[in-house]
Design a protein around this motif. Structure first.
Motif, PDB file in Angstrom:
ATOM      1  N   MET A  62     -26.143  28.366  56.194  1.00  0.00           N
ATOM      2  CA  MET A  62     -26.348  28.731  54.779  1.00  0.00           C
ATOM      3  C   MET A  62     -27.835  28.753  54.419  1.00  0.00           C
ATOM      4  N   VAL A  63     -28.582  27.757  54.880  1.00  0.00           N
ATOM      5  CA  VAL A  63     -30.019  27.697  54.571  1.00  0.00           C
ATOM      6  C   VAL A  63     -30.741  28.881  55.215  1.00  0.00           C
ATOM      7  N   TYR A  64     -30.407  29.188  56.467  1.00  0.00           N
ATOM      8  CA  TYR A  64     -31.035  30.321  57.158  1.00  0.00           C
ATOM      9  C   TYR A  64     -30.734  31.625  56.420  1.00  0.00           C
ATOM     10  N   SER A  65     -29.485  31.816  56.045  1.00  0.00           N
ATOM     11  CA  SER A  65     -29.082  33.037  55.349  1.00  0.00           C
ATOM     12  C   SER A  65     -29.771  33.145  53.993  1.00  0.00           C
ATOM     13  N   PHE A  66     -29.830  32.041  53.249  1.00  0.00           N
ATOM     14  CA  PHE A  66     -30.482  32.038  51.943  1.00  0.00           C
ATOM     15  C   PHE A  66     -31.972  32.319  52.072  1.00  0.00           C
ATOM     16  N   THR A  67     -32.599  31.735  53.092  1.00  0.00           N
ATOM     17  CA  THR A  67     -34.042  31.869  53.278  1.00  0.00           C
ATOM     18  C   THR A  67     -34.435  33.256  53.756  1.00  0.00           C
ATOM     19  N   THR A  68     -33.666  33.824  54.692  1.00  0.00           N
ATOM     20  CA  THR A  68     -34.064  35.079  55.319  1.00  0.00           C
ATOM     21  C   THR A  68     -33.309  36.303  54.808  1.00  0.00           C
ATOM     22  N   GLY A  69     -32.142  36.085  54.205  1.00  0.00           N
ATOM     23  CA  GLY A  69     -31.310  37.212  53.785  1.00  0.00           C
ATOM     24  C   GLY A  69     -30.517  37.806  54.937  1.00  0.00           C
TER      25      GLY A  69
ATOM     26  N   LYS B  30     -27.553  37.113  57.948  1.00  0.00           N
ATOM     27  CA  LYS B  30     -26.466  36.214  58.332  1.00  0.00           C
ATOM     28  C   LYS B  30     -26.397  36.091  59.848  1.00  0.00           C
TER      29      LYS B  30
ATOM     30  N   TYR C  71     -35.503  22.500  60.224  1.00  0.00           N
ATOM     31  CA  TYR C  71     -35.723  22.953  58.854  1.00  0.00           C
ATOM     32  C   TYR C  71     -37.183  23.197  58.510  1.00  0.00           C
TER      33      TYR C  71
ATOM     34  N   SER D 278     -40.318  30.068  53.892  1.00  0.00           N
ATOM     35  CA  SER D 278     -40.104  30.332  52.471  1.00  0.00           C
ATOM     36  C   SER D 278     -41.129  29.629  51.579  1.00  0.00           C
TER      37      SER D 278
ATOM     38  N   SER E  99     -42.822  31.436  48.611  1.00  0.00           N
ATOM     39  CA  SER E  99     -41.892  31.643  47.497  1.00  0.00           C
ATOM     40  C   SER E  99     -41.757  30.382  46.670  1.00  0.00           C
TER      41      SER E  99
END
Length: 175
Positions: free
Chosen positions: A38-45, A47, A119, A126, A129
């Motif tokens: 989830m963190v990877y997907s949220f950070t990079t967009g 999946k 992490y 990120s 940001s």
């Protein structure tokens, strides 16, 4: 063999043997992978179902690039994914069954130390940001905290500049 066949005849790609996490999976493994995914997907967009799989295949033309990626063990795996997607390399996932012997007794994963190393690259990725968000908050609330707008701008813009310079020098333009 499925990973090898996927690599045949295709250049510049990574193939991940992504675990399904079905069946008798230790809670720690299931939870850790879910959070990291989830963190990877949220950070990079992007999946990726299993960011920490150790079963990976690489096309031969990536070997020099792979040797330039910093880190060891779990940190290296995350750095590789971040750089691959950032530099336009293709990432394929092939789903594999998950097998844990004796509740993953043989795992060398150190929960605190290795989680930090996994992490940290995501946080650095990120970081600008995050600093921009703090910048926005300081612009809006500078009077409430008692900081003149000029000082708030100087602090935030200066921190963004320094962080961006450091991150780009260390990670983006390293090669």
């Amino acid at each position: 063999m499925r990973i090898s066949r996927t690599l045949d005849g295709h250049g510049q790609q990574l193939v991940l043997g992504s675990r399904h996490f079905t069946g008798n999976v230790p809670f720690r493994s299931r939870l850790g992978n879910s959070i990291t995914r989830m963190v990877y997907s949220f950070t990079t967009g992007i999946k990726v179902y299993d960011t920490q799989t150790g079963l990976r295949g690489y096309s031969a033309d990536l070997l020099n690039w792979l040797c330039q990626i910093p880190g060891e063990r779990f940190e290296y795996e995350m750095n590789m994914l971040l750089r691959a997607q950032n530099e336009g390399y293709i990432i394929h996932e092939i789903f594999i069954d998950t097998v844990y012997l004796e509740h993953n007794k043989s795992s060398h994963f150190r929960p605190l130390a290795d989680s930090f190393k996994i992490y940290l690259p995501l946080l650095l990725f990120s970081g600008s940001s995050i600093i921009s968000g703090v910048n926005g908050l300081l612009h809006v609330y500078h009077e409430e905290i008692g900081i003149p707008l000029f000082i708030a701008k100087l602090l935030t813009e200066g921190s963004i500049f320094l962080f961006s310079y450091w991150a780009q020098r260390k990670y983006v333009y390293k090669a």
